[in-house]
Write a protein that holds these residues in place. Structure first.
Motif, PDB file in Angstrom:
ATOM      1  N   TRP A 106      -6.492 102.642  98.003  1.00  0.00           N
ATOM      2  CA  TRP A 106      -5.847 101.324  97.932  1.00  0.00           C
ATOM      3  C   TRP A 106      -6.044 100.600  96.603  1.00  0.00           C
ATOM      4  CZ3 TRP A 106      -9.530  97.548  97.307  1.00  0.00           C
ATOM      5  CH2 TRP A 106     -10.775  97.678  97.934  1.00  0.00           C
ATOM      6  N   GLY A 107      -7.006 101.050  95.788  1.00  0.00           N
ATOM      7  CA  GLY A 107      -7.220 100.382  94.505  1.00  0.00           C
ATOM      8  C   GLY A 107      -6.297 100.884  93.407  1.00  0.00           C
ATOM      9  N   ASN A 108      -5.488 101.861  93.702  1.00  0.00           N
ATOM     10  CA  ASN A 108      -4.548 102.428  92.724  1.00  0.00           C
ATOM     11  C   ASN A 108      -3.588 101.338  92.222  1.00  0.00           C
ATOM     12  OD1 ASN A 108      -2.436 103.726  91.442  1.00  0.00           O
ATOM     13  ND2 ASN A 108      -2.431 105.478  92.857  1.00  0.00           N
ATOM     14  N   GLU A 109      -3.627 101.094  90.916  1.00  0.00           N
ATOM     15  CA  GLU A 109      -2.857  99.978  90.353  1.00  0.00           C
ATOM     16  C   GLU A 109      -1.348 100.208  90.371  1.00  0.00           C
ATOM     17  OE1 GLU A 109      -4.565  99.526  86.441  1.00  0.00           O
ATOM     18  OE2 GLU A 109      -6.045  98.068  87.147  1.00  0.00           O
ATOM     19  N   THR A 110      -0.931 101.464  90.510  1.00  0.00           N
ATOM     20  CA  THR A 110       0.511 101.735  90.444  1.00  0.00           C
ATOM     21  C   THR A 110       1.114 102.096  91.804  1.00  0.00           C
ATOM     22  OG1 THR A 110       0.072 104.036  89.824  1.00  0.00           O
ATOM     23  CG2 THR A 110       0.423 102.467  88.041  1.00  0.00           C
ATOM     24  N   LEU A 111       0.390 101.782  92.841  1.00  0.00           N
ATOM     25  CA  LEU A 111       0.856 102.141  94.178  1.00  0.00           C
ATOM     26  C   LEU A 111       2.091 101.336  94.589  1.00  0.00           C
ATOM     27  CD1 LEU A 111      -0.362 104.139  96.203  1.00  0.00           C
ATOM     28  CD2 LEU A 111      -1.530 102.220  97.276  1.00  0.00           C
ATOM     29  N   ARG A 118      -3.728  94.565  88.680  1.00  0.00           N
ATOM     30  CA  ARG A 118      -4.915  94.917  87.910  1.00  0.00           C
ATOM     31  C   ARG A 118      -6.123  94.899  88.829  1.00  0.00           C
ATOM     32  NH1 ARG A 118      -2.247  97.272  85.529  1.00  0.00           N
ATOM     33  NH2 ARG A 118      -1.364  97.001  83.459  1.00  0.00           N
ATOM     34  N   ARG A 119      -6.988  95.909  88.653  1.00  0.00           N
ATOM     35  CA  ARG A 119      -8.142  96.071  89.536  1.00  0.00           C
ATOM     36  C   ARG A 119      -9.427  96.079  88.713  1.00  0.00           C
ATOM     37  NH1 ARG A 119      -7.766 101.421  90.165  1.00  0.00           N
ATOM     38  NH2 ARG A 119      -9.122 101.583  88.370  1.00  0.00           N
ATOM     39  N   LEU A 120     -10.410  95.330  89.160  1.00  0.00           N
ATOM     40  CA  LEU A 120     -11.740  95.400  88.544  1.00  0.00           C
ATOM     41  C   LEU A 120     -12.779  95.482  89.641  1.00  0.00           C
ATOM     42  CD1 LEU A 120     -11.643  92.723  85.697  1.00  0.00           C
ATOM     43  CD2 LEU A 120     -12.146  95.159  85.377  1.00  0.00           C
ATOM     44  N   PHE A 121     -13.813  96.288  89.403  1.00  0.00           N
ATOM     45  CA  PHE A 121     -14.945  96.320  90.327  1.00  0.00           C
ATOM     46  C   PHE A 121     -16.013  95.378  89.782  1.00  0.00           C
ATOM     47  CE2 PHE A 121     -13.013 100.540  90.942  1.00  0.00           C
ATOM     48  CZ  PHE A 121     -12.847 100.517  92.322  1.00  0.00           C
ATOM     49  N   VAL A 122     -16.446  94.455  90.618  1.00  0.00           N
ATOM     50  CA  VAL A 122     -17.450  93.489  90.186  1.00  0.00           C
ATOM     51  C   VAL A 122     -18.807  93.921  90.724  1.00  0.00           C
ATOM     52  CG1 VAL A 122     -18.046  91.038  90.097  1.00  0.00           C
ATOM     53  CG2 VAL A 122     -15.656  91.731  90.384  1.00  0.00           C
ATOM     54  N   HIS A 145     -13.269 105.021  83.215  1.00  0.00           N
ATOM     55  CA  HIS A 145     -12.245 104.306  83.980  1.00  0.00           C
ATOM     56  C   HIS A 145     -11.899 102.919  83.452  1.00  0.00           C
ATOM     57  CE1 HIS A 145     -12.271 107.438  87.036  1.00  0.00           C
ATOM     58  NE2 HIS A 145     -13.589 107.396  87.003  1.00  0.00           N
ATOM     59  N   GLY A 146     -12.800 102.331  82.660  1.00  0.00           N
ATOM     60  CA  GLY A 146     -12.528 101.004  82.080  1.00  0.00           C
ATOM     61  C   GLY A 146     -12.262  99.921  83.109  1.00  0.00           C
ATOM     62  N   ASP A 147     -12.992  99.943  84.227  1.00  0.00           N
ATOM     63  CA  ASP A 147     -12.691  98.951  85.267  1.00  0.00           C
ATOM     64  C   ASP A 147     -13.929  98.324  85.893  1.00  0.00           C
ATOM     65  OD1 ASP A 147     -13.620 101.126  86.665  1.00  0.00           O
ATOM     66  OD2 ASP A 147     -11.816 101.415  87.878  1.00  0.00           O
ATOM     67  N   LEU A 148     -15.064  98.337  85.174  1.00  0.00           N
ATOM     68  CA  LEU A 148     -16.261  97.709  85.729  1.00  0.00           C
ATOM     69  C   LEU A 148     -16.508  96.367  85.055  1.00  0.00           C
ATOM     70  CD1 LEU A 148     -18.801 100.668  86.083  1.00  0.00           C
ATOM     71  CD2 LEU A 148     -16.938  99.993  87.601  1.00  0.00           C
ATOM     72  N   LEU A 149     -16.801  95.384  85.877  1.00  0.00           N
ATOM     73  CA  LEU A 149     -17.164  94.061  85.383  1.00  0.00           C
ATOM     74  C   LEU A 149     -18.578  93.800  85.889  1.00  0.00           C
ATOM     75  CD1 LEU A 149     -16.104  91.489  83.964  1.00  0.00           C
ATOM     76  CD2 LEU A 149     -15.341  90.689  86.199  1.00  0.00           C
ATOM     77  N   GLN A 150     -19.539  93.873  84.965  1.00  0.00           N
ATOM     78  CA  GLN A 150     -20.927  93.756  85.409  1.00  0.00           C
ATOM     79  C   GLN A 150     -21.502  92.406  85.026  1.00  0.00           C
ATOM     80  OE1 GLN A 150     -23.880  96.434  83.722  1.00  0.00           O
ATOM     81  NE2 GLN A 150     -25.003  96.483  85.661  1.00  0.00           N
ATOM     82  N   ASN A 191      -3.957  97.629 102.670  1.00  0.00           N
ATOM     83  CA  ASN A 191      -2.576  98.086 102.528  1.00  0.00           C
ATOM     84  C   ASN A 191      -1.879  97.186 101.497  1.00  0.00           C
ATOM     85  OD1 ASN A 191       0.136  98.650 102.806  1.00  0.00           O
ATOM     86  ND2 ASN A 191       0.174  98.471 105.040  1.00  0.00           N
ATOM     87  N   PRO A 192      -1.953  97.561 100.207  1.00  0.00           N
ATOM     88  CA  PRO A 192      -1.434  96.694  99.152  1.00  0.00           C
ATOM     89  C   PRO A 192       0.065  96.440  99.272  1.00  0.00           C
ATOM     90  CG  PRO A 192      -2.717  98.500  98.219  1.00  0.00           C
ATOM     91  CD  PRO A 192      -2.492  98.819  99.662  1.00  0.00           C
ATOM     92  N   ASN A 193       0.817  97.413  99.802  1.00  0.00           N
ATOM     93  CA  ASN A 193       2.245  97.234  99.940  1.00  0.00           C
ATOM     94  C   ASN A 193       2.583  96.087 100.882  1.00  0.00           C
ATOM     95  OD1 ASN A 193       4.649  98.521  98.895  1.00  0.00           O
ATOM     96  ND2 ASN A 193       3.433 100.416  99.109  1.00  0.00           N
ATOM     97  N   TYR A 194       1.931  96.085 102.025  1.00  0.00           N
ATOM     98  CA  TYR A 194       2.183  95.009 102.993  1.00  0.00           C
ATOM     99  C   TYR A 194       1.741  93.669 102.420  1.00  0.00           C
ATOM    100  CZ  TYR A 194       2.668  92.669 107.492  1.00  0.00           C
ATOM    101  OH  TYR A 194       3.055  91.823 108.486  1.00  0.00           O
TER     102      TYR A 194
END
Ligand SMILES: *[C@@H]1O[C@H](CO)[C@@H](O)[C@H](O)[C@H]1NC(C)=O
Ligand SMILES: *[C@@H]1O[C@H](CO)[C@@H](O)[C@H](O)[C@H]1NC(C)=O
Length: 339
Positions: A106-111, A118-122, A145-150, A191-194
Protein backbone atom coordinates in the motif's frame (compact mmCIF):
# COMPACT_ATOMS: atom_id res chain seq x y z
CA UNK A 1 20.93 -4.98 -3.44
CA UNK A 2 23.48 -3.22 -1.34
CA UNK A 3 22.34 -4.66 1.95
CA UNK A 4 24.29 -7.67 3.07
CA UNK A 5 22.40 -10.81 3.90
CA UNK A 6 23.23 -10.79 7.58
CA UNK A 7 22.14 -7.19 7.89
CA UNK A 8 18.78 -8.05 6.41
CA UNK A 9 18.49 -11.00 8.73
CA UNK A 10 19.39 -8.88 11.73
CA UNK A 11 16.85 -6.30 10.62
CA UNK A 12 14.14 -8.88 10.10
CA UNK A 13 14.94 -10.50 13.44
CA UNK A 14 14.86 -7.23 15.31
CA UNK A 15 11.52 -6.34 13.78
CA UNK A 16 9.85 -9.40 15.24
CA UNK A 17 8.47 -9.87 18.73
CA UNK A 18 11.15 -12.51 19.17
CA UNK A 19 13.78 -9.89 18.32
CA UNK A 20 12.34 -7.64 21.01
CA UNK A 21 12.51 -10.45 23.56
CA UNK A 22 16.04 -11.24 22.47
CA UNK A 23 17.07 -7.61 22.96
CA UNK A 24 15.48 -7.63 26.40
CA UNK A 25 17.13 -10.91 27.30
CA UNK A 26 20.54 -9.75 26.11
CA UNK A 27 20.23 -6.52 28.04
CA UNK A 28 19.28 -8.33 31.24
CA UNK A 29 22.18 -10.69 30.70
CA UNK A 30 24.50 -7.78 30.16
CA UNK A 31 23.22 -6.07 33.28
CA UNK A 32 23.78 -9.15 35.39
CA UNK A 33 27.29 -9.64 34.05
CA UNK A 34 28.41 -6.11 34.63
CA UNK A 35 27.47 -3.89 37.49
CA UNK A 36 27.30 -0.97 35.15
CA UNK A 37 23.76 0.03 34.48
CA UNK A 38 23.68 0.63 30.77
CA UNK A 39 21.36 3.26 29.30
CA UNK A 40 19.31 0.46 27.83
CA UNK A 41 18.84 -1.27 31.17
CA UNK A 42 17.58 1.95 32.58
CA UNK A 43 15.20 2.42 29.69
CA UNK A 44 13.85 -1.09 29.89
CA UNK A 45 13.24 -1.02 33.62
CA UNK A 46 11.59 2.36 33.14
CA UNK A 47 9.29 0.75 30.61
CA UNK A 48 8.13 -1.80 33.14
CA UNK A 49 7.70 0.82 35.80
CA UNK A 50 5.67 2.73 33.30
CA UNK A 51 3.30 -0.13 32.75
CA UNK A 52 2.74 -0.47 36.47
CA UNK A 53 2.62 3.15 37.50
CA UNK A 54 1.57 6.64 36.68
CA UNK A 55 2.93 7.97 33.39
CA UNK A 56 5.45 10.80 33.65
CA UNK A 57 3.98 14.09 32.55
CA UNK A 58 5.30 15.12 29.17
CA UNK A 59 6.93 18.49 29.09
CA UNK A 60 6.34 20.76 26.13
CA UNK A 61 9.74 20.65 24.50
CA UNK A 62 11.16 19.11 21.32
CA UNK A 63 8.89 21.23 19.18
CA UNK A 64 11.04 24.33 19.05
CA UNK A 65 14.27 22.51 18.30
CA UNK A 66 13.53 19.71 15.95
CA UNK A 67 16.24 18.28 13.78
CA UNK A 68 16.31 15.29 11.48
CA UNK A 69 19.09 12.75 11.30
CA UNK A 70 17.77 11.45 8.01
CA UNK A 71 15.87 13.94 5.92
CA UNK A 72 14.57 14.51 2.40
CA UNK A 73 13.67 18.18 2.17
CA UNK A 74 13.09 17.91 -1.58
CA UNK A 75 10.72 14.93 -1.34
CA UNK A 76 7.72 16.95 -2.49
CA UNK A 77 9.38 18.75 -5.35
CA UNK A 78 7.82 17.71 -8.62
CA UNK A 79 7.41 19.64 -11.89
CA UNK A 80 3.79 18.44 -12.00
CA UNK A 81 3.00 20.27 -8.75
CA UNK A 82 2.61 19.53 -5.04
CA UNK A 83 1.55 16.04 -3.94
CA UNK A 84 -2.13 15.27 -3.69
CA UNK A 85 -1.42 12.97 -0.76
CA UNK A 86 1.52 12.90 1.62
CA UNK A 87 1.73 9.60 3.53
CA UNK A 88 3.51 9.83 6.87
CA UNK A 89 3.99 6.24 7.99
CA UNK A 90 4.97 5.78 11.64
CA UNK A 91 7.43 2.93 12.06
CA UNK A 92 9.97 1.93 14.67
CA UNK A 93 13.63 1.97 13.62
CA UNK A 94 14.00 -1.80 13.85
CA UNK A 95 11.02 -2.52 11.54
CA UNK A 96 13.20 -2.92 8.44
CA UNK A 97 11.15 -5.82 7.06
CA UNK A 98 7.83 -4.10 7.70
CA UNK A 99 8.89 -1.03 5.71
CA UNK A 100 10.00 -3.23 2.84
CA UNK A 101 6.57 -4.88 2.69
CA UNK A 102 4.79 -1.52 2.87
CA UNK A 103 6.87 -0.19 -0.06
CA UNK A 104 5.79 -3.17 -2.12
CA UNK A 105 2.13 -2.95 -1.14
CA UNK A 106 0.00 0.00 0.00
CA UNK A 107 2.95 2.39 0.33
CA UNK A 108 3.70 2.19 -3.40
CA UNK A 109 3.65 5.80 -4.61
CA UNK A 110 2.50 4.94 -8.13
CA UNK A 111 -0.35 2.63 -7.26
CA UNK A 112 -3.08 5.22 -7.83
CA UNK A 113 -2.86 6.63 -11.31
CA UNK A 114 -3.44 10.31 -11.97
CA UNK A 115 -2.45 11.65 -8.56
CA UNK A 116 0.92 12.42 -6.99
CA UNK A 117 1.53 10.49 -3.79
CA UNK A 118 4.61 10.89 -1.61
CA UNK A 119 5.52 8.46 1.16
CA UNK A 120 7.89 8.89 4.09
CA UNK A 121 8.58 6.57 7.00
CA UNK A 122 8.89 8.49 10.24
CA UNK A 123 11.10 6.99 12.91
CA UNK A 124 13.10 8.05 15.95
CA UNK A 125 16.36 6.95 17.51
CA UNK A 126 16.86 3.20 17.91
CA UNK A 127 17.02 1.65 21.40
CA UNK A 128 20.49 2.18 22.92
CA UNK A 129 21.53 -1.47 22.71
CA UNK A 130 22.69 -2.07 19.11
CA UNK A 131 22.03 1.59 18.38
CA UNK A 132 25.09 2.04 16.17
CA UNK A 133 24.46 -1.17 14.24
CA UNK A 134 20.87 -0.20 13.65
CA UNK A 135 21.79 3.34 12.69
CA UNK A 136 24.24 2.05 10.05
CA UNK A 137 21.50 -0.21 8.75
CA UNK A 138 19.03 2.69 8.56
CA UNK A 139 21.48 4.82 6.62
CA UNK A 140 22.00 2.00 4.15
CA UNK A 141 18.24 1.53 3.82
CA UNK A 142 17.78 5.25 3.27
CA UNK A 143 20.50 5.38 0.61
CA UNK A 144 18.64 2.71 -1.24
CA UNK A 145 15.08 4.02 -0.91
CA UNK A 146 15.38 7.70 0.06
CA UNK A 147 12.26 7.60 2.20
CA UNK A 148 13.29 7.71 5.86
CA UNK A 149 12.61 10.71 8.05
CA UNK A 150 14.44 10.25 11.32
CA UNK A 151 13.64 12.50 14.25
CA UNK A 152 16.23 13.19 16.95
CA UNK A 153 14.62 11.56 19.99
CA UNK A 154 14.03 8.09 21.27
CA UNK A 155 11.39 6.12 19.42
CA UNK A 156 9.02 5.05 22.19
CA UNK A 157 5.27 4.74 22.41
CA UNK A 158 5.20 7.64 24.85
CA UNK A 159 7.03 9.92 22.45
CA UNK A 160 4.52 9.27 19.67
CA UNK A 161 2.77 12.62 20.05
CA UNK A 162 6.11 14.37 19.55
CA UNK A 163 6.91 12.11 16.63
CA UNK A 164 3.69 12.99 14.82
CA UNK A 165 4.05 16.69 15.56
CA UNK A 166 7.65 16.67 14.38
CA UNK A 167 6.52 15.00 11.16
CA UNK A 168 4.01 17.83 10.73
CA UNK A 169 6.85 20.31 11.37
CA UNK A 170 8.63 18.65 8.49
CA UNK A 171 5.54 19.02 6.33
CA UNK A 172 5.25 22.72 7.25
CA UNK A 173 8.84 23.26 6.27
CA UNK A 174 9.31 20.99 3.25
CA UNK A 175 5.87 20.10 1.91
CA UNK A 176 3.45 22.85 2.98
CA UNK A 177 1.31 22.69 -0.16
CA UNK A 178 0.43 18.99 0.01
CA UNK A 179 -3.34 18.80 -0.45
CA UNK A 180 -3.89 15.98 2.01
CA UNK A 181 -1.79 14.37 4.71
CA UNK A 182 -2.30 10.83 5.95
CA UNK A 183 -0.94 9.80 9.33
CA UNK A 184 -0.83 6.03 9.36
CA UNK A 185 0.67 3.30 11.53
CA UNK A 186 2.70 0.44 10.13
CA UNK A 187 0.43 -2.38 11.35
CA UNK A 188 -2.45 -1.76 9.00
CA UNK A 189 -3.93 -2.77 5.68
CA UNK A 190 -4.56 0.34 3.56
CA UNK A 191 -6.46 0.73 0.30
CA UNK A 192 -5.04 3.93 -1.26
CA UNK A 193 -7.35 3.73 -4.27
CA UNK A 194 -10.50 3.87 -2.19
CA UNK A 195 -9.00 6.57 0.02
CA UNK A 196 -8.16 8.78 -2.95
CA UNK A 197 -11.20 8.15 -5.14
CA UNK A 198 -14.01 7.75 -2.61
CA UNK A 199 -12.90 9.80 0.39
CA UNK A 200 -10.70 12.59 -0.95
CA UNK A 201 -12.18 13.12 -4.42
CA UNK A 202 -9.24 14.43 -6.50
CA UNK A 203 -11.58 16.14 -8.97
CA UNK A 204 -13.72 17.86 -6.36
CA UNK A 205 -12.90 21.08 -4.53
CA UNK A 206 -10.20 20.85 -1.85
CA UNK A 207 -11.88 20.47 1.51
CA UNK A 208 -10.16 22.93 3.83
CA UNK A 209 -10.94 22.10 7.47
CA UNK A 210 -11.14 18.42 6.71
CA UNK A 211 -10.09 15.45 8.81
CA UNK A 212 -11.55 11.97 8.71
CA UNK A 213 -10.96 8.45 9.95
CA UNK A 214 -12.71 6.32 12.55
CA UNK A 215 -14.29 8.93 14.81
CA UNK A 216 -14.46 8.34 18.56
CA UNK A 217 -17.25 10.41 20.10
CA UNK A 218 -17.67 11.06 23.80
CA UNK A 219 -14.98 8.58 24.82
CA UNK A 220 -13.98 8.54 28.47
CA UNK A 221 -10.38 8.49 29.65
CA UNK A 222 -9.21 5.12 31.02
CA UNK A 223 -8.65 5.70 34.72
CA UNK A 224 -7.59 2.17 35.62
CA UNK A 225 -3.86 2.02 36.10
CA UNK A 226 -1.86 -0.77 34.39
CA UNK A 227 -3.88 -0.32 31.23
CA UNK A 228 -2.33 0.69 27.97
CA UNK A 229 -4.45 3.79 27.51
CA UNK A 230 -4.38 4.85 31.15
CA UNK A 231 -4.71 8.60 31.54
CA UNK A 232 -3.94 10.21 34.87
CA UNK A 233 -6.34 12.91 36.11
CA UNK A 234 -3.31 15.19 36.56
CA UNK A 235 -2.54 14.98 32.86
CA UNK A 236 -6.15 15.22 31.71
CA UNK A 237 -8.82 16.11 34.23
CA UNK A 238 -12.06 16.14 32.22
CA UNK A 239 -14.06 12.95 32.14
CA UNK A 240 -14.66 12.98 28.41
CA UNK A 241 -12.38 13.36 25.43
CA UNK A 242 -13.33 15.61 22.53
CA UNK A 243 -14.17 13.89 19.23
CA UNK A 244 -11.04 12.43 17.68
CA UNK A 245 -9.97 10.12 14.86
CA UNK A 246 -8.43 6.76 15.80
CA UNK A 247 -4.63 6.75 15.66
CA UNK A 248 -4.04 3.82 13.26
CA UNK A 249 -4.93 6.07 10.34
CA UNK A 250 -6.51 9.46 9.74
CA UNK A 251 -6.32 11.85 6.83
CA UNK A 252 -6.58 15.63 6.85
CA UNK A 253 -6.26 18.52 4.48
CA UNK A 254 -2.79 20.06 4.32
CA UNK A 255 -4.15 23.39 5.50
CA UNK A 256 -5.72 21.80 8.58
CA UNK A 257 -2.47 19.94 9.33
CA UNK A 258 -0.71 23.31 9.46
CA UNK A 259 -3.36 24.76 11.77
CA UNK A 260 -3.15 21.73 14.07
CA UNK A 261 0.60 22.21 14.27
CA UNK A 262 0.26 25.89 15.07
CA UNK A 263 -2.30 25.35 17.83
CA UNK A 264 -0.46 22.30 19.27
CA UNK A 265 2.22 24.55 20.71
CA UNK A 266 -0.26 26.10 23.11
CA UNK A 267 -1.80 22.84 24.35
CA UNK A 268 -0.41 20.66 27.12
CA UNK A 269 0.90 17.54 25.36
CA UNK A 270 -0.49 14.14 26.28
CA UNK A 271 1.05 10.88 25.13
CA UNK A 272 -2.11 9.60 23.40
CA UNK A 273 -1.42 11.18 20.03
CA UNK A 274 -4.87 10.71 18.53
CA UNK A 275 -6.60 12.25 21.54
CA UNK A 276 -4.08 15.08 21.44
CA UNK A 277 -4.98 15.85 17.84
CA UNK A 278 -8.62 15.83 19.01
CA UNK A 279 -7.76 18.45 21.63
CA UNK A 280 -6.15 20.58 18.90
CA UNK A 281 -9.30 20.26 16.77
CA UNK A 282 -11.47 21.27 19.71
CA UNK A 283 -9.32 24.35 20.20
CA UNK A 284 -9.68 25.17 16.51
CA UNK A 285 -13.42 24.56 16.57
CA UNK A 286 -13.13 21.89 13.85
CA UNK A 287 -15.18 18.69 13.94
CA UNK A 288 -13.98 15.52 12.21
CA UNK A 289 -15.91 14.74 9.03
CA UNK A 290 -17.59 11.30 9.07
CA UNK A 291 -16.15 8.85 6.55
CA UNK A 292 -18.35 6.37 4.66
CA UNK A 293 -19.57 3.77 7.22
CA UNK A 294 -17.20 0.88 8.01
CA UNK A 295 -14.27 2.15 6.00
CA UNK A 296 -11.73 2.72 8.78
CA UNK A 297 -11.75 -0.50 10.82
CA UNK A 298 -10.02 -0.30 14.18
CA UNK A 299 -10.07 -4.09 14.52
CA UNK A 300 -8.64 -6.88 12.45
CA UNK A 301 -10.93 -8.34 9.82
CA UNK A 302 -10.31 -11.47 7.82
CA UNK A 303 -9.30 -10.64 4.26
CA UNK A 304 -12.01 -10.75 1.65
CA UNK A 305 -11.36 -9.38 -1.84
CA UNK A 306 -14.59 -7.47 -2.37
CA UNK A 307 -14.96 -6.20 1.19
CA UNK A 308 -11.41 -4.88 1.23
CA UNK A 309 -11.96 -3.02 -2.02
CA UNK A 310 -14.69 -0.99 -0.35
CA UNK A 311 -12.80 0.17 2.71
CA UNK A 312 -9.81 2.35 3.52
CA UNK A 313 -8.04 0.78 6.46
CA UNK A 314 -7.92 -2.31 8.66
CA UNK A 315 -5.94 -2.16 11.88
CA UNK A 316 -3.84 -5.02 13.34
CA UNK A 317 -2.79 -6.32 9.97
CA UNK A 318 0.62 -7.96 10.15
CA UNK A 319 3.05 -7.46 7.31
CA UNK A 320 3.33 -11.18 6.57
CA UNK A 321 -0.42 -11.33 6.01
CA UNK A 322 -0.29 -8.16 3.93
CA UNK A 323 2.30 -9.65 1.63
CA UNK A 324 0.22 -12.80 1.33
CA UNK A 325 -3.07 -11.16 0.34
CA UNK A 326 -1.68 -8.33 -1.81
CA UNK A 327 -1.40 -10.17 -5.15
CA UNK A 328 -5.05 -11.14 -4.87
CA UNK A 329 -6.08 -7.70 -3.69
CA UNK A 330 -4.61 -5.87 -6.69
CA UNK A 331 -6.36 -8.14 -9.19
CA UNK A 332 -9.28 -6.44 -10.89
CA UNK A 333 -12.37 -6.27 -8.71
CA UNK A 334 -14.87 -5.94 -11.51
CA UNK A 335 -16.51 -9.15 -10.34
CA UNK A 336 -17.55 -7.52 -7.05
CA UNK A 337 -21.16 -6.40 -6.66
CA UNK A 338 -21.42 -2.61 -6.81
CA UNK A 339 -22.82 -0.41 -4.07
C1 LIG B 1 4.12 -0.03 -7.76
O1 LIG B 1 2.95 -0.11 -8.54
C2 LIG B 1 3.18 -0.03 -9.94
C3 LIG B 1 1.83 0.08 -10.64
O2 LIG B 1 0.94 -0.88 -10.17
C4 LIG B 1 4.00 -1.24 -10.35
O3 LIG B 1 4.27 -1.20 -11.74
C5 LIG B 1 5.32 -1.25 -9.57
O4 LIG B 1 6.05 -2.42 -9.85
C6 LIG B 1 5.05 -1.18 -8.07
N1 LIG B 1 6.31 -1.00 -7.36
C7 LIG B 1 6.73 -1.80 -6.36
C8 LIG B 1 7.99 -1.43 -5.69
O5 LIG B 1 6.09 -2.77 -6.00
C1 LIG C 1 11.44 10.62 24.58
O1 LIG C 1 12.66 10.93 23.97
C2 LIG C 1 13.62 11.50 24.84
C3 LIG C 1 14.81 11.94 24.00
O2 LIG C 1 15.39 10.87 23.30
C4 LIG C 1 14.01 10.48 25.89
O3 LIG C 1 14.97 11.03 26.78
C5 LIG C 1 12.76 10.12 26.67
O4 LIG C 1 13.05 9.07 27.57
C6 LIG C 1 11.64 9.68 25.76
N1 LIG C 1 10.42 9.67 26.54
C7 LIG C 1 9.70 8.59 26.78
C8 LIG C 1 8.52 8.78 27.65
O5 LIG C 1 9.97 7.52 26.29
Amino acid sequence: MKLMKWELMLGALLSTAFGGLLLLFLSQLLASWTDLSSPFTRTSSKKFEWQAQTPPALVPRVLQSYSFLLNHPDKCEDPRGPPFLLMLVMTRPQEVGVRQVIRQTWGNETLVSGVIIRRLFVLGLPPPLFAQELQDLLEEEDREHGDLLQVGFLDTYHNLTFKVLTALEWMAQSCPTAQYVLKVDSDVFLNPNYLVQQVLWPNGPTQLDFITGHIYRGANPVRKQNQKWYMSPELYSHNQYPDYCGGPGYVMSGSLALRILAVAKSIKPIHLEDVFVGLCLQQLGVKPTPSPPNTFLMFWRKYDHCTFHRLVLVHHFQHQELLQIWPDFILSHSACPTG
